[in-house]
Scaffold this motif. Structure first.
Motif, mmCIF file in Angstrom:
data_model
loop_
_atom_site.group_PDB
_atom_site.id
_atom_site.type_symbol
_atom_site.label_atom_id
_atom_site.label_comp_id
_atom_site.label_asym_id
_atom_site.label_seq_id
_atom_site.Cartn_x
_atom_site.Cartn_y
_atom_site.Cartn_z
ATOM 1 N N HIS A 61 -12.487 17.295 -60.882
ATOM 2 C CA HIS A 61 -11.796 17.716 -62.107
ATOM 3 C C HIS A 61 -10.928 18.943 -61.844
ATOM 4 O O HIS A 61 -9.955 19.173 -62.547
ATOM 5 C CB HIS A 61 -12.803 17.955 -63.241
ATOM 6 N N LYS B 49 -18.423 10.067 -73.084
ATOM 7 C CA LYS B 49 -17.307 10.731 -72.406
ATOM 8 C C LYS B 49 -16.465 11.599 -73.335
ATOM 9 O O LYS B 49 -16.005 11.123 -74.372
ATOM 10 C CB LYS B 49 -16.371 9.679 -71.782
ATOM 11 N N CYS C 134 -16.900 8.490 -62.981
ATOM 12 C CA CYS C 134 -16.669 9.309 -64.173
ATOM 13 C C CYS C 134 -17.390 8.669 -65.357
ATOM 14 O O CYS C 134 -18.165 9.320 -66.049
ATOM 15 C CB CYS C 134 -15.173 9.412 -64.428
ATOM 16 N N GLU D 43 -16.312 12.673 -57.998
ATOM 17 C CA GLU D 43 -16.359 11.345 -58.601
ATOM 18 C C GLU D 43 -16.028 10.267 -57.566
ATOM 19 O O GLU D 43 -15.155 10.443 -56.704
ATOM 20 C CB GLU D 43 -15.402 11.275 -59.790
ATOM 21 N N GLN E 90 -8.604 10.211 -59.445
ATOM 22 C CA GLN E 90 -9.249 11.276 -58.665
ATOM 23 C C GLN E 90 -10.534 10.797 -57.985
ATOM 24 O O GLN E 90 -11.195 11.563 -57.286
ATOM 25 C CB GLN E 90 -9.547 12.487 -59.564
ATOM 26 N N ASP F 291 -10.628 8.471 -65.246
ATOM 27 C CA ASP F 291 -10.441 9.307 -64.044
ATOM 28 C C ASP F 291 -10.350 8.540 -62.720
ATOM 29 O O ASP F 291 -10.716 9.095 -61.656
ATOM 30 C CB ASP F 291 -11.552 10.368 -63.963
HETATM 31 MN MN MN Z 1 -14.266 12.555 -64.992
#
Ligand code: MN
Ligand code: PEP
Length: 325
Positions: free
Chosen positions: A266, A125, A96, A292, A306, A303
């Motif tokens: 996401h 970001k 990410c 990711e 995930q 992140d």
């Molecule tokens: Mn991300």
């Protein structure tokens, strides 16, 4: 689209035929001739096919709302790589946030060996909280560029503001517009003007029409192609982070015929679901998937929950690119 009927035609019989062809129609009240309005939720249909229906006098078409998107070749070129109908299924992956020079080099090599085409990671970001890590900026762009180059991958990274368009376009092979910026029209114009191809994420509350029109902004201003990326829209159920709208992906790929990829990371926020959703995207006809990956998800600066492990990402990339269907 409006369908007018010939004088004396049986409206109910014509409606029956239109419905049988997959059209949602509503009779236009008060019109001088009998006419039906065809809803955009209908399947795409050739106007000549409609004119051949008994009782139909004429078909009135409105001008396309997004002519540049419609006429863009459905294949988008990013350097030597092609993405879209008929091109190999493309994998975009990376962390990410780019958080270390050494790590991004290692990861880029592993992903390239597995068959990925794009190294995707963030230098700037868009974080929901201003207290969260905001990215390492230009420094990260430099690390990422070298890593992508050494591994033979194309580099994709997000541009968040007009102030950083030049920096991002200098390093990136493809510029990402994030969900939160899909309707930042000033940014779309500036990014389009760089001539770079763009990966355009769907806004979390955007309709397909708004998404296509955002693509229109980019192409009108000179973008070297637009790849649409479905990343989940706002839903009511917190069991997944967002609601992955695969119906819209099918619409974009098969009816709108544009290059479209899916971001299950996401969309779901769940590493256990990412492989299943990526497979679903491929089965459905999407042209690529973006997920990711981190070599130490527990210490990722954004992140982490995930992110796939490198092993999981390599295995998924191999599987998705194996048949290159
Ligand atoms: Mn991300
Ligand atoms: C991302 O791709 O890292 C990101 C922040 O995604 P989105 O814009 O879809 O939220």
């Amino acid at each position: 689209m409006i369908v007018t009927l010939s004088k004396g035609a049986d409206g109910a019989a014509v409606k029956k035929q239109l419905v049988a062809r997959g059209l949602w129609v509503e009779r236009l009240e008060g019109a001088e001739v009998v006419a039906f309005q065809v809803s955009p939720s209908s399947r795409p249909i050739d106007s000549d096919e409609l004119r051949s229906v008994q009782g139909v006098a004429d078909v009135l078409l409105s001008a396309p709302a997004h002519p540049e998107v419609s006429k863009q070749s459905s294949i988008v070129k990013v350097g030597p790589h092609e993405l879209g109908p008929g091109a190999p299924f493309a994998v975009f992956s990376g962390p990410c946030s780019i958080d270390s020079e050494e790590r991004i080099h290692r990861l880029a090599r592993d992903l390239a060996q597995a068959g990925a085409t794009f190294l995707r990671g963030g230098a700037f970001k868009p974080r929901t909280s201003p207290y969260s890590f905001q990215g390492y900026g230009v420094e990260a762009l430099k690390w990422m560029k070298q890593a992508a180059k050494d591994a033979g991958l194309a580099m994709v990274t997000e541009c968040m503001s007009e102030a950083t368009v030049d920096d991002v376009a200098e390093y990136a092979d493809m510029v990402q517009i994030g969900s939160r910026n899909m309707q930042n029209y000033a940014l779309l114009k500036e990014v389009g003007a760089t001539g770079r191809p763009v990966m355009l994420k769907r806004g979390m509350a955007a309709t397909v029409k708004e998404w296509l029109l955002a693509g229109e902004y980019l192409l009108m201003h000179g973008a070297g192609g637009v790849v649409f990326c479905e990343r989940g829209i706002r839903g009511f159920d917190s069991s997944t982070r967002n609601l992955l709208d695969l119906g819209s992906v099918a619409d974009m790929a098969h009816a709108k015929k544009v290059a479209v990829i899916v971001d299950p990371s996401h969309a779901s926020g769940r590493l256990d679901l990412v492989p299943h959703l990526a497979r679903a995207a491929k089965a459905l006809g999407a042209h690529g998937a973006m997920f990711e990956t981190h070599d130490d998800p527990g210490s990722a600066l954004s992140d982490g929950p995930q992110a796939l492990s490198v092993e999981a990402a390599v295995s998924l990339t191999r599987e998705l690119t194996e048949s290159r269907a």
